[in-house]
Structure formats: C-alpha cells, structure tokens
Design a protein around this motif. Structure first.
Motif, short mmCIF file in Angstrom:
data_model
loop_
_atom_site.label_atom_id
_atom_site.label_comp_id
_atom_site.label_asym_id
_atom_site.label_seq_id
_atom_site.Cartn_x
_atom_site.Cartn_y
_atom_site.Cartn_z
N THR A 12 0.84 -1.20 0.00
CA THR A 12 0.00 0.00 0.00
C THR A 12 0.88 1.25 0.00
OG1 THR A 12 -0.18 0.18 2.42
CG2 THR A 12 -1.79 -1.23 1.28
N GLY A 13 0.34 2.31 -0.57
CA GLY A 13 1.12 3.55 -0.64
C GLY A 13 2.44 3.36 -1.35
N GLY A 63 -6.97 3.54 -4.43
CA GLY A 63 -7.74 3.56 -3.20
C GLY A 63 -6.99 4.30 -2.11
N ASP A 64 -7.75 4.86 -1.17
CA ASP A 64 -7.20 5.64 -0.07
C ASP A 64 -7.53 4.93 1.23
OD1 ASP A 64 -6.57 7.50 1.87
OD2 ASP A 64 -7.49 9.20 0.85
N VAL A 65 -6.52 4.39 1.90
CA VAL A 65 -6.76 3.60 3.11
C VAL A 65 -7.34 4.44 4.25
CG1 VAL A 65 -4.97 1.92 2.55
CG2 VAL A 65 -4.39 3.90 3.99
N SER A 66 -7.29 5.78 4.13
CA SER A 66 -7.84 6.63 5.19
C SER A 66 -9.35 6.78 5.09
CB SER A 66 -7.19 8.02 5.13
OG SER A 66 -7.71 8.79 4.05
N HIS A 113 -6.81 7.22 10.87
CA HIS A 113 -7.47 6.35 9.90
C HIS A 113 -6.47 5.75 8.90
CE1 HIS A 113 -11.78 8.20 10.44
NE2 HIS A 113 -11.31 7.59 11.51
N THR A 114 -5.50 6.56 8.50
CA THR A 114 -4.50 6.07 7.54
C THR A 114 -3.53 5.10 8.20
OG1 THR A 114 -4.62 8.17 6.34
CG2 THR A 114 -2.72 6.74 5.89
#
Length: 256
Positions: A12-13, A63-66, A113-114
C-alpha cells in the motif's frame, strides 16, 4: 536470487519513497506486484513499466486507506488481481505537524485512519482470506521510530504508531496458530520525498545528523532490503517484533 518467485505481494502507498522501493525490490526478486495509491499518474505508469521490465505481473489498485472501508476494497481487489495474495505490506502513512493544543479533529482522523484503522481492517481482510483458503501469510507494517521515541508536535502520528506497535504484538500471538507472521519495520530519518523540505534546510539537517550515530540519512532501498528479509522464508521464525532501521538514532546517547 528470486526469493519471491510466483509470490503475489500488495504494497500500500507504493507510488513513491519507501513503498516504491519495496515494490521494486520484490519485483527484482521475482514477485508479482499489486501497487496502490490514491491517484494514478505518470509516476505510477513509469513504475509499472519498471516492474514489467523484470518480467513480473503488476497491477495498480487505486484507493485511499484513510477513507472508511476503502482498505477492505483494496485488499479484495489485490486478492482478485492474480487469484491469490501471499504478502501484505502496510506501507501507506501520513503525518501532520501541529502543537498538541492546535490539532484539529480532521487532521487527527486523517492520521489515525490512515496509519492505524486502515491497517487494522486491511489486515483483517487478508487474515480472513488466509483462513478461508487455509494458506499461510506474511504481514509487514511500516511503522516508525516514533512508535518508541517522542516526536514533539506530532502527537497524533506518535499515537498511531504506538497503537500499531501493540496491534502487531497482539496479532503475532493471535495469528501464529494460523501460520501468519507479522512484524513492524521502524525507519528513522530516510531520504524520501516527504522529507525534501527538511533536507533543504541546512540547520535542521545539521541538528538531525548530530543525533544519528551513523551521521547520515537512510535510503528507501535500505528499508526495502529489511522488508524483503522479513517477508522471505529466511525470516520464517520471526514474528511479533519491531525492526528499527535508523542508523542508531532510537537509543543513541552520548556523554557530553
């Protein structure tokens, strides 16, 4: 050496900095890579070409994990991408600089959240998949030296990384019977895009390097080397620990 031949790995990221270095390192060692980021742009296209040049499969999952349960969707798309998923690297992370008494709820939520919620539910999705398919798994969280040492004016960041430390330790015990390993990697000062402003400030850099026994910043590639070790079968008996990669920063002390 292809320690990850035919392995499918989500980072991720992974569109810049440490995440990108991890993706490239895994690809060099034979893995198929699922990239993730909030946007798909020219840098991501170039990274895909770089990974394909190694002869590996690669897919980008936006996608944004936050954002709420996006982390669940990212994991599910990663599993579907090549039909299976072997290794999860929870690399996405953010920080916000503010005095404690000035931290907003918006910034607090973004950081937590992130750095913690997204990791929690993304990892949960991976574990559910591993249990259903009766297969082993490896999880590596990108933590920070600030799961251990203070970072004034970054209280939410420290809280998120401290929480990540305890989550990892708890899951190591809970997931070991399922043959799922989990560890944290805790970088110190690494020369990444997020640190470009600081690196351009000679006074700040001088103060930073005075606190690092090795007198230099680390590189994303050095962090990726540690991540690759922990993800590999060379670390098959390793779970439940944080591995600091900081040039000696965390426990540095000198008599004046």
């Amino acid at each position: 050496m292809e320690r990850f031949k035919d392995k499918n790995i989500l980072v991720t990221g992974s569109t810049s900095g440490i995440g990108q270095a991890c993706a490239e390192r895994f690809a060099k060692e034979g893995a198929n890579i699922i990239l993730n980021g909030r946007h798909f742009a020219d840098d991501e296209k170039q990274l895909i070409k770089t990974i394909e040049a190694y002869g590996n499969k690669v897919k980008f999952v936006q996608g944004d994990v936050s954002k709420g349960m996006d982390s669940v969707g990212i994991l599910q798309q990663a599993i579907d991408a090549f039909g299976s998923l072997d290794i999860l690297v929870n690399n996405a992370g953010v920080e916000r600089n503010a005095n404690f008494w000035e931290v907003t709820e918006e910034d607090y939520d973004l950081v937590m959240h992130t750095n913690l919620k997204g990791v929690f539910f993304g990892t949960q999705t991976f574990v559910k998949y591993c249990r259903k398919e009766n297969r082993p798994g490896v999880v590596i969280n990108m933590s920070s030296v600030h799961e251990e040492i203070i970072f004034p004016h970054f209280s939410a960041y420290c809280a998120s990384k401290g929480g990540l430390k305890m989550l990892m330790r708890n899951l190591a015990t809970e997931l070991a019977p399922l043959n799922i390993r989990i560890n944290n990697v805790a970088p110190g000062a690494i020369a990444t895009p997020i640190n470009q402003k600081m690196m351009a400030d000679k006074d700040k850099m001088k103060g930073l390097l005075e606190n690092i026994p090795m007198k230099r910043m680390g590189t994303p590639e050095e962090v990726a080397g540690l991540v690759a070790f922990l993800a590999s079968d060379d670390a098959s008996y390793v779970t439940g620990s944080t591995y600091f990669i900081d040039g000696g920063l965390t426990y540095h002390y000198e008599e004046q």
